[in-house]
Design a protein around this motif. Structure first.
Motif, PDB file in Angstrom:
ATOM      1  N   VAL A 218      38.159  37.664  -4.333  1.00  0.00           N
ATOM      2  CA  VAL A 218      39.520  36.912  -4.566  1.00  0.00           C
ATOM      3  C   VAL A 218      39.903  36.862  -2.868  1.00  0.00           C
ATOM      4  O   VAL A 218      40.078  37.527  -2.226  1.00  0.00           O
ATOM      5  N   ILE A 219      40.344  35.547  -2.892  1.00  0.00           N
ATOM      6  CA  ILE A 219      40.983  35.283  -1.667  1.00  0.00           C
ATOM      7  C   ILE A 219      42.345  34.426  -1.756  1.00  0.00           C
ATOM      8  O   ILE A 219      42.674  33.561  -2.600  1.00  0.00           O
ATOM      9  N   LYS A 220      43.277  34.843  -0.751  1.00  0.00           N
ATOM     10  CA  LYS A 220      44.385  34.466  -0.740  1.00  0.00           C
ATOM     11  C   LYS A 220      44.702  33.636   0.583  1.00  0.00           C
ATOM     12  O   LYS A 220      44.709  34.369   1.586  1.00  0.00           O
ATOM     13  N   VAL A 221      45.040  32.328   0.789  1.00  0.00           N
ATOM     14  CA  VAL A 221      45.184  31.604   1.680  1.00  0.00           C
ATOM     15  C   VAL A 221      46.281  30.774   1.509  1.00  0.00           C
ATOM     16  O   VAL A 221      46.965  30.381   0.474  1.00  0.00           O
ATOM     17  N   GLU A 222      46.621  30.409   2.986  1.00  0.00           N
ATOM     18  CA  GLU A 222      48.055  29.455   2.968  1.00  0.00           C
ATOM     19  C   GLU A 222      47.676  28.208   3.720  1.00  0.00           C
ATOM     20  O   GLU A 222      46.975  28.302   4.742  1.00  0.00           O
ATOM     21  N   VAL A 223      48.021  27.048   2.974  1.00  0.00           N
ATOM     22  CA  VAL A 223      47.415  25.831   3.656  1.00  0.00           C
ATOM     23  C   VAL A 223      49.012  25.004   3.546  1.00  0.00           C
ATOM     24  O   VAL A 223      49.639  24.716   2.397  1.00  0.00           O
ATOM     25  N   ASP A 224      49.592  24.844   4.759  1.00  0.00           N
ATOM     26  CA  ASP A 224      50.833  23.605   4.753  1.00  0.00           C
ATOM     27  C   ASP A 224      51.928  24.555   4.032  1.00  0.00           C
ATOM     28  O   ASP A 224      52.779  23.843   3.395  1.00  0.00           O
ATOM     29  N   GLY A 225      51.986  25.830   4.151  1.00  0.00           N
ATOM     30  CA  GLY A 225      53.053  26.720   3.487  1.00  0.00           C
ATOM     31  C   GLY A 225      52.971  27.011   2.051  1.00  0.00           C
ATOM     32  O   GLY A 225      53.730  27.719   1.453  1.00  0.00           O
ATOM     33  N   GLU A 226      51.714  26.418   1.660  1.00  0.00           N
ATOM     34  CA  GLU A 226      51.545  26.556   0.285  1.00  0.00           C
ATOM     35  C   GLU A 226      50.360  27.638  -0.165  1.00  0.00           C
ATOM     36  O   GLU A 226      49.636  27.838   0.575  1.00  0.00           O
ATOM     37  N   THR A 227      50.717  28.601  -1.055  1.00  0.00           N
ATOM     38  CA  THR A 227      49.746  29.828  -1.014  1.00  0.00           C
ATOM     39  C   THR A 227      48.744  29.423  -2.132  1.00  0.00           C
ATOM     40  O   THR A 227      48.991  28.982  -3.466  1.00  0.00           O
ATOM     41  N   LEU A 228      47.665  29.752  -1.917  1.00  0.00           N
ATOM     42  CA  LEU A 228      46.448  29.280  -2.913  1.00  0.00           C
ATOM     43  C   LEU A 228      45.579  30.420  -3.047  1.00  0.00           C
ATOM     44  O   LEU A 228      45.334  31.079  -2.206  1.00  0.00           O
ATOM     45  N   ILE A 229      45.476  30.832  -4.505  1.00  0.00           N
ATOM     46  CA  ILE A 229      44.680  31.927  -4.649  1.00  0.00           C
ATOM     47  C   ILE A 229      43.392  31.489  -5.509  1.00  0.00           C
ATOM     48  O   ILE A 229      43.541  30.740  -6.448  1.00  0.00           O
TER      49      ILE A 229
ATOM     50  N   ASN B 196      26.144  36.541  -6.644  1.00  0.00           N
ATOM     51  CA  ASN B 196      25.067  37.580  -6.640  1.00  0.00           C
ATOM     52  C   ASN B 196      25.030  38.438  -5.660  1.00  0.00           C
ATOM     53  O   ASN B 196      24.296  39.541  -5.650  1.00  0.00           O
ATOM     54  N   GLY B 197      25.936  38.428  -4.645  1.00  0.00           N
ATOM     55  CA  GLY B 197      26.424  39.452  -3.910  1.00  0.00           C
ATOM     56  C   GLY B 197      27.918  39.085  -3.083  1.00  0.00           C
ATOM     57  O   GLY B 197      28.442  38.223  -3.420  1.00  0.00           O
ATOM     58  N   PRO B 198      28.353  40.236  -2.508  1.00  0.00           N
ATOM     59  CA  PRO B 198      29.570  40.179  -2.144  1.00  0.00           C
ATOM     60  C   PRO B 198      29.878  38.956  -1.000  1.00  0.00           C
ATOM     61  O   PRO B 198      31.116  38.289  -0.991  1.00  0.00           O
ATOM     62  N   VAL B 199      28.899  38.688  -0.258  1.00  0.00           N
ATOM     63  CA  VAL B 199      29.077  37.644   0.695  1.00  0.00           C
ATOM     64  C   VAL B 199      28.999  36.266  -0.171  1.00  0.00           C
ATOM     65  O   VAL B 199      29.811  35.273   0.285  1.00  0.00           O
ATOM     66  N   ASN B 200      28.091  36.177  -0.953  1.00  0.00           N
ATOM     67  CA  ASN B 200      28.080  34.828  -1.781  1.00  0.00           C
ATOM     68  C   ASN B 200      29.292  34.582  -2.477  1.00  0.00           C
ATOM     69  O   ASN B 200      29.964  33.463  -2.680  1.00  0.00           O
ATOM     70  N   ALA B 201      29.865  35.663  -2.982  1.00  0.00           N
ATOM     71  CA  ALA B 201      31.387  35.399  -3.749  1.00  0.00           C
ATOM     72  C   ALA B 201      32.512  35.151  -2.902  1.00  0.00           C
ATOM     73  O   ALA B 201      32.942  34.228  -3.207  1.00  0.00           O
ATOM     74  N   LEU B 202      32.380  35.812  -1.609  1.00  0.00           N
ATOM     75  CA  LEU B 202      33.360  35.215  -0.544  1.00  0.00           C
ATOM     76  C   LEU B 202      33.265  33.790  -0.398  1.00  0.00           C
ATOM     77  O   LEU B 202      34.367  33.192  -0.172  1.00  0.00           O
ATOM     78  N   ASP B 203      31.930  33.569  -0.139  1.00  0.00           N
ATOM     79  CA  ASP B 203      31.751  32.263   0.457  1.00  0.00           C
ATOM     80  C   ASP B 203      32.110  30.979  -0.786  1.00  0.00           C
ATOM     81  O   ASP B 203      32.813  30.124  -0.486  1.00  0.00           O
ATOM     82  N   VAL B 204      32.070  31.297  -1.943  1.00  0.00           N
ATOM     83  CA  VAL B 204      32.293  30.512  -3.156  1.00  0.00           C
ATOM     84  C   VAL B 204      33.789  30.478  -3.187  1.00  0.00           C
ATOM     85  O   VAL B 204      34.537  29.533  -3.262  1.00  0.00           O
ATOM     86  N   ALA B 205      34.429  31.643  -2.874  1.00  0.00           N
ATOM     87  CA  ALA B 205      35.735  31.691  -3.303  1.00  0.00           C
ATOM     88  C   ALA B 205      36.533  31.160  -2.172  1.00  0.00           C
ATOM     89  O   ALA B 205      37.688  30.420  -2.215  1.00  0.00           O
ATOM     90  N   LEU B 206      36.123  31.171  -0.862  1.00  0.00           N
ATOM     91  CA  LEU B 206      36.930  30.474   0.215  1.00  0.00           C
ATOM     92  C   LEU B 206      36.665  28.992   0.200  1.00  0.00           C
ATOM     93  O   LEU B 206      37.755  28.405   0.572  1.00  0.00           O
ATOM     94  N   ARG B 207      35.594  28.617  -0.121  1.00  0.00           N
ATOM     95  CA  ARG B 207      35.259  27.053  -0.233  1.00  0.00           C
ATOM     96  C   ARG B 207      35.966  26.525  -1.695  1.00  0.00           C
ATOM     97  O   ARG B 207      35.770  25.397  -1.799  1.00  0.00           O
ATOM     98  N   LYS B 208      36.450  27.373  -2.523  1.00  0.00           N
ATOM     99  CA  LYS B 208      36.800  27.051  -3.877  1.00  0.00           C
ATOM    100  C   LYS B 208      37.926  25.803  -3.817  1.00  0.00           C
ATOM    101  O   LYS B 208      38.126  24.930  -4.826  1.00  0.00           O
TER     102      LYS B 208
END
Length: 532
Positions: free
Chosen positions: A427-438, A444-456
């Motif tokens: 689960v990733i929480k990012v801020e873009v132009d003052g808007e919070t996106l989760i 199949n692994g933690p890095v793959n899950a992070l990669d998919v979540a970050l670019r979702k």
């Protein structure tokens, strides 16, 4: 002054196929034969018809080579048989090949121990086999196996074998350092004696690399009078490999000793494709190219230390023995813990970063680079991360988004089929132009899950990263123990096929991986000129 013709004979598809871990398919063989023909190799040895079904099928087809002579390899007649009644020779004569290369013992010891026959029968076998193939209209070569070891033990018999081949009509008598242990001075002296009996224009050299001197031995033979060199692409071959044609061709073309005296079939234009040819073979074999290979390696024209870089920028000849472009390579100045300002300036010049050579922040970039490399970063291997480090130091990289936090969990459970599986959730929480996106994603692994979540979901930047994908992930532990530091390198690719590498370093492998993932996404946005 006219130059002598020197002939190149490639045995990648036969001797190279004996390399541990190399298994050519029929399609591979056709591709490589065509590659060699286009390069300008004079002889392409396709293999050993009858030795296996693949080679038999290969020689059942016309390869339609435009300029190279296609050769089949096989044994001379077996002791006690006539050449016309030997099934191996029959296979060679049936092969769709312009030339036949016979392998024949030329060591008295090998004849006695390996063949269990007499010297006289061995010589008769050479004569009979060459004569028959010659009568059938084939160009004939004879590889005198174990010639140098045989000559040192019994020069008279070794010469008798070589002379029997030549006198029976062999176009080429090839002297083989089969065990690869002969020294260059020995090769030069022995070949010098051979050419007193057989014209050098009919003598070849076949060297193995067991003392790392196959290329040197080949050149020693040429100096002594041999006019054919046998070898393989990238030095493939059993044990330690064969003489490397990829190393020898540029030397023959670019070094005065050989270039002034000899002409080979490889043109200047084809020489400039040598890196491409070498990499093509690696791609066929699904092997990583050797970065330290002479002429064609990725590090062959790399400068790392500051004083070297400064000199190269003034005049490349200060640290380059030939122009890298002549073989299809290119110059590269690395940035590392040994770098000075010259390295950094050279690397910046390769990017589209705008900078002032007198900007005091450049000195800060050099210091920051050294500090981070001391902590485990390796920017010479991560071009994109260096780009971002330079931009941030020079104040030119925008903050497209900010990651407030991320969370990764790994769970092992049974799936709907009753199979035990491990699943990672990020689960990733990012801020873009003052808007919070989760965003949340499984992988199949933690890095793959992070990669998919970050670019979702990156809001307005999502369209710029749709074609981004991770193509390679490499981890290295920099020191041992419970406080080990981990270095992660990630290679990414975009929709246009462009690739770049980013780096992350941390005692925590997830943190290191996320650093590299973040750099990859930000680099893509920079390269896409995404609006801030």
């Amino acid at each position: 002054m006219s130059r002598e013709r020197l002939y190149l004979y490639d045995t990648t598809l036969r001797d190279g196929a004996q390399t541990n871990g190399v298994d050519f398919t029929l399609h591979d063989k056709k591709l490589i034969a065509s590659l060699l023909d286009d390069l300008g190799i004079d002889y392409v040895e396709g293999g050993y018809p009858g030795a296996n079904p693949l080679d038999t099928e290969f020689f059942g087809q016309d390869q339609n080579l435009e300029r190279a002579t296609f050769a089949a390899f096989g044994m001379t007649r077996r002791p006690g048989r006539s050449a016309s009644n030997d099934p191996g020779i029959a296979m060679l004569l049936d092969a769709k090949a312009d030339a036949i290369c016979f392998v024949a013992k030329s060591s008295e010891y090998q004849v006695r121990v390996a063949l269990e026959t007499t010297n006289e029968e061995n010589i008769a076998s050479i004569r009979d086999s060459v004569s028959l193939a010659k009568d059938k209209g084939r160009e004939v070569l004879v590889d005198c196996e174990h010639f140098f070891d045989g000559y040192k033990a019994n020069p008279e018999f070794a010469l008798q074998c070589a002379k029997a081949a030549y006198e029976s009509g062999a176009r080429w008598v090839v002297l083989c350092d089969t065990n690869g242990g002969t020294m260059p001075d020995e090769v030069e002296a022995i070949v010098g004696e051979v050419v007193k009996h057989i014209p050098g224009a009919h003598v070849g050299i076949h060297a193995h690399n067991d003392t790392e001197q196959a290329v040197a031995n080949s050149f020693a033979a040429v100096r002594a009078g041999a006019r054919q060199i046998q070898g393989t692409l990238n030095g493939l071959g059993e044990r330690c490999g064969n003489a490397n044609l990829v190393s020898m061709i540029p030397t023959l073309k670019l070094k005065k000793e050989f270039a002034d005296k000899f002409e080979i079939g490889v043109s200047d234009d084809k020489l400039a494709s040598l890196v491409q040819v070498s990499r093509a073979l690696d791609n066929i074999l699904d092997r990583a190219p050797n970065p330290h290979a002479p002429y064609v390696g990725g590090s062959a024209f790399v400068t790392k230390t500051g004083i070297h870089a400064s000199a190269v920028l003034k005049d490349p000849q200060t640290y380059e023995h030939v122009p890298p472009e002549s073989v299809g390579n290119h110059r590269k100045v690395l940035v590392s813990d040994q770098a000075g300002k010259s390295n950094v300036l050279a690397e910046l010049a390769r990017t589209n970063i705008q900078f002032d050579r007198d900007d005091p922040r450049l000195s800060r970039l050099v210091e920051k680079l050294k500090e981070r490399e001391a902590a485990g970063y390796a920017y010479e291997s991560a071009n994109a991360s260096f780009d971002l480090l330079a931009r941030s130091t020079l104040g030119t990289v925008p903050e497209f988004f900010r990651v407030d936090k991320f969370d990764v969990n790994v769970e092992q459970r049974y799936n709907s089929h009753g199979q035990r599986v491990t699943v990672a959730m990020a689960v990733i929480k990012v801020e873009v132009d003052g808007e919070t996106l989760i965003s949340a994603a499984e992988g199949n692994g933690p890095v793959n899950a992070l990669d998919v979540a970050l670019r979702k979901d990156l809001g307005k930047y999502q369209k710029y990263i749709e074609g981004l994908k991770l193509v390679d992930y490499r981890v290295r532990i920099l020191n041992g123990g419970t406080e080990a530091v981990t270095r992660v390198l990630i290679e990414s690719e975009d929709e246009d096929g462009r690739r770049w590498t980013t780096i992350g370093v941390s005692p925590n492998i997830i943190d290191a991986s996320f650093q590299a993932l973040m750099d990859s996404v930000v680099y893509k946005l920079v390269q896409s000129n995404a609006p801030v």
